[in-house]
Design an enzyme around this catalytic site. Structure first.
Site, short mmCIF file in Angstrom:
data_model
loop_
_atom_site.label_atom_id
_atom_site.label_comp_id
_atom_site.label_asym_id
_atom_site.label_seq_id
_atom_site.Cartn_x
_atom_site.Cartn_y
_atom_site.Cartn_z
N ASP A 84 0.85 -1.20 0.00
CA ASP A 84 0.00 0.00 0.00
C ASP A 84 0.89 1.25 0.00
O ASP A 84 1.80 1.35 0.83
CB ASP A 84 -0.88 -0.05 1.27
N ASP A 105 3.10 4.58 -5.34
CA ASP A 105 2.51 5.90 -5.13
C ASP A 105 3.51 6.96 -5.57
O ASP A 105 4.32 7.44 -4.79
CB ASP A 105 2.14 6.08 -3.65
N GLU A 135 -1.14 5.81 -8.52
CA GLU A 135 -1.96 6.87 -7.94
C GLU A 135 -1.72 8.20 -8.65
O GLU A 135 -0.60 8.57 -8.95
CB GLU A 135 -1.62 7.03 -6.45
N HIS A 207 -9.34 5.16 -1.96
CA HIS A 207 -8.60 5.12 -0.69
C HIS A 207 -9.43 5.83 0.38
O HIS A 207 -10.40 6.50 0.08
CB HIS A 207 -7.25 5.81 -0.85
P1 13P Z 1 -8.53 4.74 5.99
O1 13P Z 1 -7.48 4.61 7.04
O2 13P Z 1 -9.12 6.08 5.94
O3 13P Z 1 -9.56 3.66 6.09
O4 13P Z 1 -7.79 4.58 4.59
C1 13P Z 1 -7.06 3.40 4.30
C2 13P Z 1 -6.32 3.52 3.03
O5 13P Z 1 -6.71 4.18 2.10
C3 13P Z 1 -5.06 2.79 2.92
O6 13P Z 1 -4.40 3.06 1.72
#
Ligand code: 13P
Length: 287
Positions: A84, A105, A135, A207
């Site tokens: 992520d 990203d 992204e 996201h």
């Molecule tokens: P939240 O923490 O707002 O649920 O977002 C998670 C996210 O987008 C991880 O990339």
């Protein structure tokens, strides 16, 4: 089964539902998410931020843990292990370590540099059957100490990045990570529609799934969102359940808390949260 995200994303886009990406932070979260996905027969994406990667002792440890759990728990639904908000270096490490999907990203680079780096990572990842999320337009809020404002992506830039062969695209549409402030204006469906128009079939990612009202989630899915990321909401329920357990004082006659019992209520709370989200996203029974 550890798989790339490509097939599950294409199916979600065609079937007008979204697959949840739930971020993992430890063994308990991972086990809860996998068991819930299996119980509900839902595909699932396990998200690992670079900070969580360090915390869990590096990417190879995580690959070992997830593969081990899939085997030991008899998980048969499709599972993607996804980096992520990866940096360029982090993405390369995860490709090496055996992740099945990565996000690069590059949204903070000038667009030309974002393009060059994305292109290189797409080639490398695809040569190993790994899917790539890119992204455009920084997603606001705080993510592992990185703070950004909620931006709306430029549809032309989205098209440029989509054309590099990425498999999924995260475009900023006013969404932010973490809890939304009281004066948040909501998602920009105008931007989402313009991005969709520009990128065509490309499955889109939302996201900052925490705190977006259900009707906006459903509308975003109807406009092409096929992946929704959730982290903070799991964090909140995990902490609350653990706090309640400690306050109830169930220690073992002076020996302190049994760590397995201490973390069990949080693990159950994560299961309930993941179930709620999978039902909302429409991924139940889609494995
Ligand atoms: P939240 O923490 O707002 O649920 O977002 C998670 C996210 O987008 C991880 O990339």
């Amino acid at each position: 089964m550890l798989v790339s995200a490509t097939e599950m994303m294409n199916k979600a886009r065609d079937g007008h539902y979204a697959v949840g990406q739930f971020n993992i932070n430890n063994l308990e979260w991972t086990k809860s998410i996998l068991l819930t996905a299996q119980e509900l027969q839902s595909p699932v994406i396990l998200g690992v931020s670079e900070g969580a990667g360090k915390y869990m002792c590096g990417y190879t440890t995580i690959v070992g843990m997830v593969k081990g759990m899939i085997n030991e728990l008899g998980i048969t639904v499709p599972v993607a292990l996804h980096l992520d908000h990866g940096s360029y270096e982090g993405a390369k490490k995860c490709i090496e370590a055996g992740f099945s999907s990565i996000m690069f990203d590059g949204s903070h680079y000038p667009i030309d540099e974002n393009i060059a780096k994305t292109k290189e990572l797409v080639e490398l990842a695809h040569s190993k059957g790994i899917s790539v999320e890119a992204e455009v337009g920084a997603i606001g809020g705080e993510e592992d100490g990185v703070i950004g404002k909620g931006e709306c992506a430029d549809p032309k830039e989205c098209k440029m990045i989509a054309d590099l062969g990425v498999d999924i695209l995260a475009a900023g549409i006013g969404n932010i990570h973490g809890v939304y402030p009281a004066n948040w204006e909501g998602l920009s469906f105008e931007t989402l529609a313009a991005v969709k128009e520009a990128v065509g079939d490309m499955p889109l990612v939302l996201h900052g799934g925490t705190g977006i009202p259900d009707d906006q989630i459903t509308k975003a899915i109807s406009l092409g969102v096929a992946k929704i990321n959730v982290n903070t909401e799991c964090q909140l329920v995990f902490a609350e359940a653990t706090r309640k357990y400690i306050e109830a004082g169930k220690d073992q006659q002076g020996k302190g808390f049994d760590p397995r019992k201490l973390l069990a209520p949080g693990a159950e709370a994560i299961k309930a949260k993941v179930k709620e989200k999978m039902e909302l996203f429409g991924s139940v029974g889609k494995a």
